[in-house]
Design an enzyme around this catalytic site. Structure first.
Site, short mmCIF file in Angstrom:
data_model
loop_
_atom_site.label_atom_id
_atom_site.label_comp_id
_atom_site.label_asym_id
_atom_site.label_seq_id
_atom_site.Cartn_x
_atom_site.Cartn_y
_atom_site.Cartn_z
CG HIS A 57 1.53 30.51 4.81
ND1 HIS A 57 2.19 31.71 4.87
CD2 HIS A 57 1.69 29.92 6.03
CE1 HIS A 57 2.73 31.85 6.08
NE2 HIS A 57 2.45 30.78 6.78
CD GLU A 59 -0.35 33.03 0.01
OE1 GLU A 59 -0.15 34.23 0.24
OE2 GLU A 59 -0.48 32.18 0.93
CB CYS A 82 4.49 35.95 4.13
SG CYS A 82 4.69 34.22 3.64
NE ARG A 191 -16.69 29.98 27.54
CZ ARG A 191 -17.09 29.25 28.58
NH1 ARG A 191 -16.76 27.97 28.65
NH2 ARG A 191 -17.82 29.80 29.53
CG ASP A 207 -20.42 31.94 38.65
OD1 ASP A 207 -21.25 31.92 39.57
OD2 ASP A 207 -20.36 32.86 37.81
N GLY A 307 -17.91 39.58 35.35
CA GLY A 307 -19.01 40.25 36.02
C GLY A 307 -19.14 41.71 35.63
#
Length: 375
Positions: A57, A59, A82, A191, A207, A307
């Site tokens: 992490h 830290e 944490c 994305r 498509d 759509g």
């Protein structure tokens, strides 16, 4: 300590920690993006960011960089350290053992496994703690993680593209391309930061998209992340009537596919495809239950690329958090297809209200980012 009790130096170090947290923008899922800065006697002695789930992490990276200079330092962390054993040992314990004397967290961890326990562990060890410094900025770094921890639902971002007169395709269905290459490249970034991309069976049938992230189109992110390190989102297809069958382009690219259906498929699918049988509401797939299922699978951020009907259903049911509209300087005419299929409103009080968060030019197009206004 309240936000009013923080100094300008505190804000400066926390701002740096927030910038560090963004180094893991595309790679930390399902973990939150976190940054940490260690300061002793006005000097930065260590800094770090969480870069990938299962790895150290923020830290720990900062403590390793500081070494013995961490003793007596103040730690600025964008999220409460944490206090539990997950894939890595608790960061609160590491800070205690390193001898830091103060920890300032931008926000309390919404994860119920932590949620104040990390700060309490530090205080029990005699370390001074405070939180709330630049909390709004810290919340914005992890919208999906925060929402999932608080509600069980992922953060839903709806992507739309339209002409100035609000049309998405000609009346004959032709839609390539409404927006320019810069806007389409920007969608690749959306994305890439998403844990899952949702589309509908109608979009797949018409498509046949791949729905994956193309590293070659990530722009400036290409230099920050290698193609091998790029995490592909889970591709989710809402296919209530189980109409899809191989071959599909999305089966030829890296990544997993989840089919959400109300019926059984008559065909066999490759190992990269799993099927989730949902429940029906008014004869259609229960979208809220689908989102809850994605939350159980540790999906933080969802990008909806679909759509007018499916996007309209998410909006009508209030199952969205952010709307990103790419608007092209084109006029497509009245017979062309509209942006969203929404129910008829009979009073202004029924109309969903949105707030602009960002408006900017992307190539020749505008990108409008809006969020839902709660009434």
């Amino acid at each position: 300590m309240s936000a009013a009790g923080f100094s300008q130096d505190d804000a400066r170090y926390m701002a740096l920690a927030l910038q560090l947290a963004k180094q893991g923008w595309l790679t930390t899922r399902p973990n939150p993006r976190v940054g940490c800065v260690l300061v002793r006697a006005g000097e930065i002695v260590g800094q770090g960011a969480h870069l990938k789930a299962g790895e150290p992490h923020a830290e720990v990276h900062a403590l390793r960089a500081a070494g013995s200079r961490a003793q007596g330092a103040t730690a600025y962390v964008t999220l409460e350290p944490c206090s539990h054993f997950g894939r890595t040992p608790p960061c609160a314990q590491a800070l205690i053992e390193a001898g830091v004397t103060k920890v300032i967290a931008a926000m309390v961890d919404p994860n119920p496994k932590v949620s104040g326990r990390g700060l309490a562990m530090l205080e029990a060890a005699g370390i001074d703690t405070a939180h709330g410094l630049m909390q709004a900025e810290a919340e914005a770094v992890n919208p999906g993680f925060n929402r999932r921890m608080r509600t069980g639902l992922p953060y839903v971002r709806i992507k739309l593209a339209a002409s100035i007169d609000g049309r998405t395709a000609l009346s004959n269905g032709v839609s390539k391309w409404i927006t320019g290459p810069e806007a389409r490249q920007d969608v690749q970034r959306l994305r890439a930061q998403s844990d899952a991309v949702i589309t509908g069976a109608d979009s797949v049938r018409s498509d046949n998209p791949s729905m994956n992230v193309r590293h070659s189109e990530l722009g400036h992110w290409q230099a920050r992340i290698s193609a091998d390190a790029l995490m592909q989102p889970l591709r989710v297809v809402v296919d209530g009537r189980a109409r899809l069958a191989p071959p599909l382009k999305m089966l030829d690219s890296e990544g997993s596919v989840l089919l959400a259906s109300l019926a059984d498929y008559a065909c066999a699918w490759p190992d990269s495809v799993s099927v989730w049988r949902g429940a029906a509401v008014d004869g259609k797939l229960d979208l809220r239950r689908l989102l809850l299922e994605l939350g159980k699978r540790e999906i933080n951020e969802v990008l909806l690329e679909a759509g007018a009907s499916l996007c309209g259903a998410f909006i009508a049911q209030g199952l969205w958090d952010e709307l990103v509209l790419y608007q092209a300087p084109k006029l497509m005419g009245d017979p062309a297809r509209g942006l969203l299929a929404l129910p008829e409103f009979t009073a202004m009080s029924e109309i969903p209200e949105l707030a602009f968060n960002d408006v900017r030019r992307i190539g020749a197009d505008l990108r409008l980012t809006l969020t839902r206004v709660e009434k």
